[in-house]
Write a protein that holds these residues in place. Structure first.
Motif, PDB file in Angstrom:
ATOM      1  N   UNK C 433       0.695  -1.178  -0.089  1.00  0.00           N
ATOM      2  CA  UNK C 433      -0.011  -0.050  -0.060  1.00  0.00           C
ATOM      3  C   UNK C 433       0.870   1.261   0.096  1.00  0.00           C
ATOM      4  N   UNK C 434       2.094   1.194   0.374  1.00  0.00           N
ATOM      5  CA  UNK C 434       2.978   2.322   0.146  1.00  0.00           C
ATOM      6  C   UNK C 434       3.783   2.674   1.468  1.00  0.00           C
ATOM      7  N   UNK C 435       3.801   1.740   2.429  1.00  0.00           N
ATOM      8  CA  UNK C 435       4.673   1.951   3.338  1.00  0.00           C
ATOM      9  C   UNK C 435       6.194   1.769   3.119  1.00  0.00           C
ATOM     10  N   UNK C 436       7.132   2.688   3.431  1.00  0.00           N
ATOM     11  CA  UNK C 436       8.427   2.476   2.973  1.00  0.00           C
ATOM     12  C   UNK C 436       9.364   2.816   4.338  1.00  0.00           C
ATOM     13  N   UNK C 437       9.870   1.887   4.937  1.00  0.00           N
ATOM     14  CA  UNK C 437      10.482   1.929   6.225  1.00  0.00           C
ATOM     15  C   UNK C 437      12.207   2.030   6.003  1.00  0.00           C
ATOM     16  N   UNK C 438      12.750   2.914   6.299  1.00  0.00           N
ATOM     17  CA  UNK C 438      14.139   2.895   5.876  1.00  0.00           C
ATOM     18  C   UNK C 438      14.960   2.288   7.045  1.00  0.00           C
ATOM     19  N   UNK C 439      16.007   1.301   6.936  1.00  0.00           N
ATOM     20  CA  UNK C 439      16.988   0.698   8.013  1.00  0.00           C
ATOM     21  C   UNK C 439      18.329   0.848   7.746  1.00  0.00           C
ATOM     22  N   UNK C 440      18.961   1.209   9.086  1.00  0.00           N
ATOM     23  CA  UNK C 440      20.391   1.308   8.850  1.00  0.00           C
ATOM     24  C   UNK C 440      20.926   0.332   9.367  1.00  0.00           C
ATOM     25  N   UNK C 441      22.319   0.455   9.652  1.00  0.00           N
ATOM     26  CA  UNK C 441      23.235  -0.578  10.250  1.00  0.00           C
ATOM     27  C   UNK C 441      22.622  -0.960  11.507  1.00  0.00           C
ATOM     28  N   UNK C 442      22.138  -0.175  12.522  1.00  0.00           N
ATOM     29  CA  UNK C 442      21.669  -0.654  13.632  1.00  0.00           C
ATOM     30  C   UNK C 442      20.504  -1.887  13.635  1.00  0.00           C
ATOM     31  N   UNK C 443      19.820  -1.932  12.530  1.00  0.00           N
ATOM     32  CA  UNK C 443      18.912  -2.877  12.408  1.00  0.00           C
ATOM     33  C   UNK C 443      19.255  -4.400  12.225  1.00  0.00           C
ATOM     34  N   UNK C 444      18.791  -5.076  13.033  1.00  0.00           N
ATOM     35  CA  UNK C 444      18.999  -6.626  12.738  1.00  0.00           C
ATOM     36  C   UNK C 444      18.135  -7.187  11.771  1.00  0.00           C
TER      37      UNK C 444
ATOM     38  N   UNK D  99       6.207  -0.730  12.309  1.00  0.00           N
ATOM     39  CA  UNK D  99       7.321  -0.687  12.129  1.00  0.00           C
ATOM     40  C   UNK D  99       8.262   0.315  12.319  1.00  0.00           C
ATOM     41  N   UNK D 100       7.704   1.727  11.676  1.00  0.00           N
ATOM     42  CA  UNK D 100       8.493   2.896  12.002  1.00  0.00           C
ATOM     43  C   UNK D 100       8.855   2.942  13.277  1.00  0.00           C
ATOM     44  N   UNK D 101       7.861   2.912  14.363  1.00  0.00           N
ATOM     45  CA  UNK D 101       8.182   3.292  15.805  1.00  0.00           C
ATOM     46  C   UNK D 101       9.071   2.025  16.273  1.00  0.00           C
ATOM     47  N   UNK D 102       9.085   1.096  15.762  1.00  0.00           N
ATOM     48  CA  UNK D 102       9.882  -0.182  16.251  1.00  0.00           C
ATOM     49  C   UNK D 102      11.283  -0.045  15.662  1.00  0.00           C
ATOM     50  N   UNK D 103      11.798   0.563  14.481  1.00  0.00           N
ATOM     51  CA  UNK D 103      12.976   0.809  14.185  1.00  0.00           C
ATOM     52  C   UNK D 103      13.285   1.870  14.982  1.00  0.00           C
ATOM     53  N   UNK D 104      12.666   2.719  15.590  1.00  0.00           N
ATOM     54  CA  UNK D 104      13.044   3.942  16.038  1.00  0.00           C
ATOM     55  C   UNK D 104      12.746   3.559  17.539  1.00  0.00           C
TER      56      UNK D 104
END
Lengths: 235, 182, 539, 175
Positions: C433-444, D99-104
């Motif tokens: 639907x259009x969610x785009x969650x950006x992840x950096x190196x801290x995300x496992x 998700x957004x809250x989770x990664x934050x």
């Protein structure tokens, strides 16, 4: 009604229009495993055991809900399907507490039969072992939720055949439970007519007659279809 | 010259010994079996230590305590083929009925105090009874298992069919008649 | 109501406006950071400065840069203020008269704004969504007037088909084809409405708020799209299903429906034609699975939101067994612009197979958090790095997650993937639907897979066995692996269950639940293996 | 919470207590929907809004008026997360786990709130003062992590200020 010709597992089969693949297969002597299906009740397509492969369709289709079509090619027992069915049965065994050794329905249980027919010698998944309740507040029947597979055959038998809708499902996911009335003890469910159709509909030992011991359960799932057929004859 | 006898072990873990009784129900076929195997470890034999180089280990019972855990690890290491014999070994079965009740400590509390003697206490301290595991497990949840024979207990003819196949170096029959929980 | 009247309303509205407008964003994000107080302080400051009549404060819809709210925009041609505190109000008003202003301003020419291509969001943030007159002033309901006066239902469907619009709910089914199916399907006999139009506003993907923003910022745009659709397929009753988590959207929609009814833009004989269309709001009660169309139908019917196998599809047998058109909020929001500007105009935007624009909620570890609308075919790199501005601390972006619990994680190495239905699918994710969650190196990534599986486990309705029990088992395996108790056998079982759920689950929830696992296994297998290597229970 | 059955007799009195009005509003909602069974979820929303939770008496009443089997009403009420069959706390604190809250860092935030309140997520304190809840996604991703305190959304939530606000909420006197 027009006849349809289709192939099931390589055998040419003639079926009536509007008939499901499940019915057509059965008439041709081909058994497709089922659990949520019961003759006389509506289909819900929930157990996914009767999934079959259709030529030209990427998705597996439930035989109980898919009508036959001219020229259809059905495969009911490929290795992929057998593996999926084993996995589904194993998931059910792992979900609650199915201990055949101490069950009233042992020897008359569809889940136990499925395991044998599908070659489930053991369960690969972790047993979740939830603490479930046993309700023996009803004078004649009891329900042991450890053995319930949530097929909803009791719910449908009660709603569609007996017509009182004492049963329904509460909650969701693996925490879902069949309930009577406003989740009162069965014995206090005033809508219940004690007709026993849920007992006949239950595929496992979840719903049982009180006083029956291991492997003593007496019931007749065919009763539901008989009632439904007989009802069509009006005087 | 006759072929060397197959080294057979039978193991009794968390179960009622019903599977062993069923094995004994093989009656005169046991004599035939004895001619072909050497029973190197069994509750019905005298050996106290599980020996090396076992060809076939029949395991009855679930893994319910520390002793079972230690023994099954040893059995696995020293056996070529391991058969889970009966529902307790295959599923946990009756032995695992305690699992929904909680951890070992909570169960002992319920049994000895809550539903037992309110002034009582959970026995502790002695090393006579092995410590319970928090969860009863089927054998294959702990070590790899080669074949499974469910049943509570598996009737003698089914045990015989499996043994005959294994003695002949064939996979055990997997027909629906061979699979019956309970 | 006729076209002349519609124009008259628009002209009256434009004439009554003050020359300078202070647009104060009142979407949910800015409201949560103090927009309501700011608005009243701006009103006070305006009055105290004696500027009443020459300038006015207008509560508007989303101004896009949600992470830096509250936002205030001065129109025409004024600055865009960000992170505005209520105490800043006098300074902003003083700036209208030329005083220097220290309040943080955002460059409207920055890529975040300049590279957007607003179609659906064109009018968002430029008017008060609680006043229908303002919507009419920006050209609202003209498309509906055109359709009712000049086009036959078949012509409307033909235009939508030609535009190439595809469903914005995730799967990308051609909208024109769906409309044509509903139009062709015979309604069963009976009293009352026998065909329905349903707007799916059960935006359940965590990390997505496109629909919320559209409904809050431009509710009439959605209602107009629904009315046009109803005319095209021959429906007279519509349902707008909105998540219960969106109280502001529900409130504005309720208001919008009653205003439209008052003007004769909804209800009986719209625009004095023979066309009747009524809309009711149905408030969701917290069940992700209700985004699935057959579950949505069950929920509107007042039942447990459990899906049923398809076919039959809702287009043939939906609400109460009647043909039912179900489209998502953004899909309906595209309808009026297509009618207004023509299908060719729309089809010229985007790629060969994915026409038009797509609204994304850009969130997570990214500098510019907010709502963006870009032409289909823009690459992930452009979106994340140019519009989004990379991570807040400048560290490299590791992956972007699209499609929520049904989607997947695409690694930075694949950021040249253009956003269109086919390319995202080929990259192992979905448009969603259009969610785009950006992840950096801290995300496992194992942890992210576990997170999504927990979501699916909790949202599984429990009807079919593979999804009900399979998600529980997969979650256990992922928890075990993530916490250092996994084995190679667990990984194999995870893959076996992924296959099972994909092929045998009853509905999309279960079928797509393995996607986050499979995509992270595909791109970040090393992270799984690192967990296994560190495992305390080697298998 | 006053249950509807307890409130019913008061209906006949003049100067009816608020509970009486609530029941009238529930009734009016059902009437507005012509007692159609498909209005069940709408009616439950209204009932919960008025009473804070759905008691068995309330569910029984709705079942009777909408001509629905009680088990079906119960099945629906327990299917949707929004409906609560048990009373909620006087104050509620809902942590968004989108998700957004989770990664934050929403999980850390929740753990801190659990520690500070001594409550597990999804439960209400024994004195009924506070419910600590979680939400799937509030759609407030732009201001992640988000928390809702008694209906007010708090954006960019950080542990310490939030714990402070929670304390202030529970001890208004600053005790």
């Amino acid at each position: 009604m027009a006849a349809k010709t289709l192939t099931i597992d390589g055998t040419l089969v003639s079926a009536r229009e509007g008939e499901s693949i499940l019915e057509a297969a059965r008439e041709a002597g081909i058994t497709i495993p089922t659990l949520c299906h019961l003759d006389g009740l509506s289909e819900v397509g929930a157990c996914r055991l009767c999934l079959v492969e259709l030529t030209g369709s990427r998705r597996l289709q439930p035989a109980c809900l898919t009508p036959v079509a001219e020229g259809m090619e059905v495969r009911t027992s490929t290795e992929r399907l057998r593996e999926h069915r084993r996995a589904i049965v194993e998931l059910l065994f792992a979900e609650r507490g199915h201990v055949c050794a101490v069950c009233v329905a042992s020897g008359a249980c569809e889940l136990q039969d499925l395991a044998a027919r599908l070659g489930v010698t053991h369960v690969r998944y972790d047993y979740l072992a939830p603490a479930c309740t046993v309700d023996i507040s009803h004078p004649r029947f009891g329900i042991d939720h450890h053995r319930c597979v949530l097929c909803t055959r009791c719910v449908r038998a009660c709603d569609e055949v007996e017509g009182v809708h004492t049963w329904d499902v509460a909650g969701r996911g693996t925490a879902a439970r069949v309930i009577t009335d406003l989740h009162v003890p069965w014995g206090q469910a005033t809508s219940c007519t004690s007709c026993g159709k849920c007992l006949h509909a239950c595929p496992t030992g979840a719903i049982f007659q009180r006083g029956s011991s291991v492997a003593e359960l007496k019931r007749d799932p065919g009763v539901i279809a008989l009632v439904v057929a007989a009802r069509k004859e009006r005087w | 010259m006759t072929a060397p006898k197959l080294r057979l072990a039978t193991v009794w873990l968390g179960g009622c010994s019903g599977c062993h009784m069923s094995l004994l129900d093989l009656d005169e076929w046991l004599i035939e079996l004895a001619a072909r195997v050497e029973l190197v470890f069994s509750p019905i034999a005298d050996t106290k230590r599980f020996p090396e180089s076992v060809d076939l280990a029949l395991v009855e019972g679930a893994i319910a305590n520390e002793e079972h855990l230690a023994l099954i690890t040893l059995v696995r290491r020293r056996s070529r083929v391991l058969l889970s014999l009966g529902d307790c070994a295959v599923t946990g079965n009756v032995t695992a009925l305690r699992n929904p009740l909680g951890t070992a400590a909570s169960i002992l509390q319920q049994i000895y105090v809550d539903h037992g003697d309110p002034r009582g206490h959970v026995p502790t301290g002695s090393a006579i009874v092995p410590a319970l595991l928090d969860r009863v497990l089927p054998v294959h949840a702990v070590v790899p298992v080669d074949c499974f024979l469910p049943g509570c207990p598996p009737p003698a003819p089914r045990i015989r069919a499996v043994l005959e196949a294994l003695l002949a170096g064939e996979p055990p029959p997997a027909t629906p008649e061979m699979i019956r929980f309970g | 109501m006729d076209r002349t009247e519609l124009h008259a309303i628009a002209e009256r509205e434009l004439a009554s406006r003050a020359p300078v407008r202070i647009h104060c964003c009142m979407a949910a994000g800015c409201q949560a950071t103090g927009a309501a107080e700011l608005r009243s302080r701006l009103d006070t400051a305006l009055a105290e400065a004696g500027l009443a009549g020459r300038a006015e404060v207008v509560p508007v819809g989303c101004l896009s840069l949600c992470g830096h709210g509250p936002l205030v925009s001065i129109v025409p041609d004024g600055p865009l203020y960000a992170s505005v505190r209520p105490d800043d109000a006098p300074a902003i008003v003083a700036a209208l008269q030329g005083a220097p202003c220290a309040v943080r301003q955002v460059d409207r020419n920055a890529p975040f704004f300049a590279r957007q291509r607003p179609v659906v969001l064109r009018a968002s943030g430029s008017f008060d969504p609680e006043r229908i007159e303002e919507y009419i002033a920006v050209g609202g309901y003209q498309a509906l007037a055109t359709v009712l006066h000049d086009l036959s239902p078949a012509e409307v469907i033909e235009q939508i088909t030609r535009s190439g619009l595809r469903g914005r709910g995730g799967a990308g089914y051609p909208t024109g084809l769906k409309w044509a199916t509903v139009a062709k399907s015979a309604a069963p006999p009976g009293d009352g409405p026998r065909k329905f139009v349903v707007c799916n506003g059960d935006e359940g993907d965590p990390g997505a708020f496109m629909d919320r923003s559209i409904l809050e910022s431009n509710p009439h745009l959605v209602l107009e799209g629904m009315a046009i659709a109803a005319y095209a397929v021959g429906a007279s009753q519509g349902y707008l299903y909105v998540r219960g988590e969106y109280p502001l959207a529900i409130q504005r929609l309720t208001k919008a429906i009653s205003q439209a009814r008052k003007y004769g833009l909804l209800g009986a004989q719209i625009f004095e034609s023979g066309f009747d269309f009524r809309v009711e709001i149905r408030v969701g009660a917290g069940a992700f699975v209700c985004g699935e169309e057959t579950a949505l139908i069950a929920s509107i019917e007042g039942r447990r939101g459990q899906p049923r196998p398809r076919p039959p599809y809702p287009a043939e047998s939906g609400l109460w067994g009647c043909p039912t058109l179900i489209n998502n909020v953004e899909t309906f929001a595209n309808v009026a612009p297509i009618i207004q500007h023509g299908p060719e105009w729309f089809a010229a935007i985007g790629t060969a197979t994915s026409k038009g624009t797509k609204v994304f909620a850009l969130t997570g570890n990214v500098r510019n958090t907010g709502l963006i609308e870009v032409p289909m075919g823009m690459t992930l790199r452009e979106i994340v790095e140019e519009l989004g501005g990379g991570t807040p601390d400048g560290s490299p972006v590791k992956a972007v997650q699209t499609g929520g619990p049904s989607g997947g994680c695409i690694p930075a190495a694949r950021f040249d993937t253009p956003v269109d239905y086919e390319s995202l699918a080929a990259a192992g994710s979905i448009m969603g639907s259009g969610g785009m969650v950006v992840m950096d190196a801290t995300t496992n990534m194992v942890e992210i897979a576990r997170y999504y599986m927990e979501f699916c486990r909790d949202e599984s309705c429990g009807k079919c066995i593979p999804c009900r029990v399979g998600t529980v088992q997969m979650h256990r395996l992922l928890s075990g692996i993530a916490s250092g108790h996994g084995s190679a056998a667990d990984l194999a079982q995870l893959e076996q269950l992924s296959q099972l759920l994909r092929e045998t689950s009853l509905c999309g929830l279960g079928q797509s639940a393995p996607n986050p696992v499979l995509s992270t296994l595909h791109y970040f297998r090393d992270e799984y293996e690192a967990c296994l290597a560190a495992s305390k229970d080697p298998g | 919470m006053v249950s509807p059955s307890a409130a019913a007799p008061a209906q006949r009195d003049r100067g009816a207590p608020p509970a009486d009005n609530r029941l009238k509003i529930v009734e009016a909602t059902m009437k507005r929907h012509q007692y159609r069974p498909d209005a069940l979820i709408e009616v439950l929303h209204k009932a919960q809004e008025l009473y804070g939770h759905l008691s068995p008496e309330l569910l029984a009443l709705v079942a009777r008026r909408l001509h629905l089997p009680p088990s079906r009403v119960y099945g629906v009420a327990t299917f949707y997360h929004f409906f609560s069959l048990a009373p909620q706390g006087e104050h509620t604190c809902t942590v968004c786990l989108g998700t957004a809250c989770y990664v934050k860092g929403a999980a850390t935030l929740l753990a801190a709130l659990e520690a500070a309140s001594g409550l597990r997520a999804g439960t209400t304190s024994a004195d009924g003062r506070l419910s600590l809840l979680t939400a799937r996604c509030l759609g407030a991703c732009g201001i992640a992590p988000a928390v809702v305190l008694d209906g007010t959304v708090v954006g960019h939530a950080a542990v310490e200020p939030l714990v402070e606000r929670l304390r202030a909420l529970l001890n208004p006197a600053g005790a």
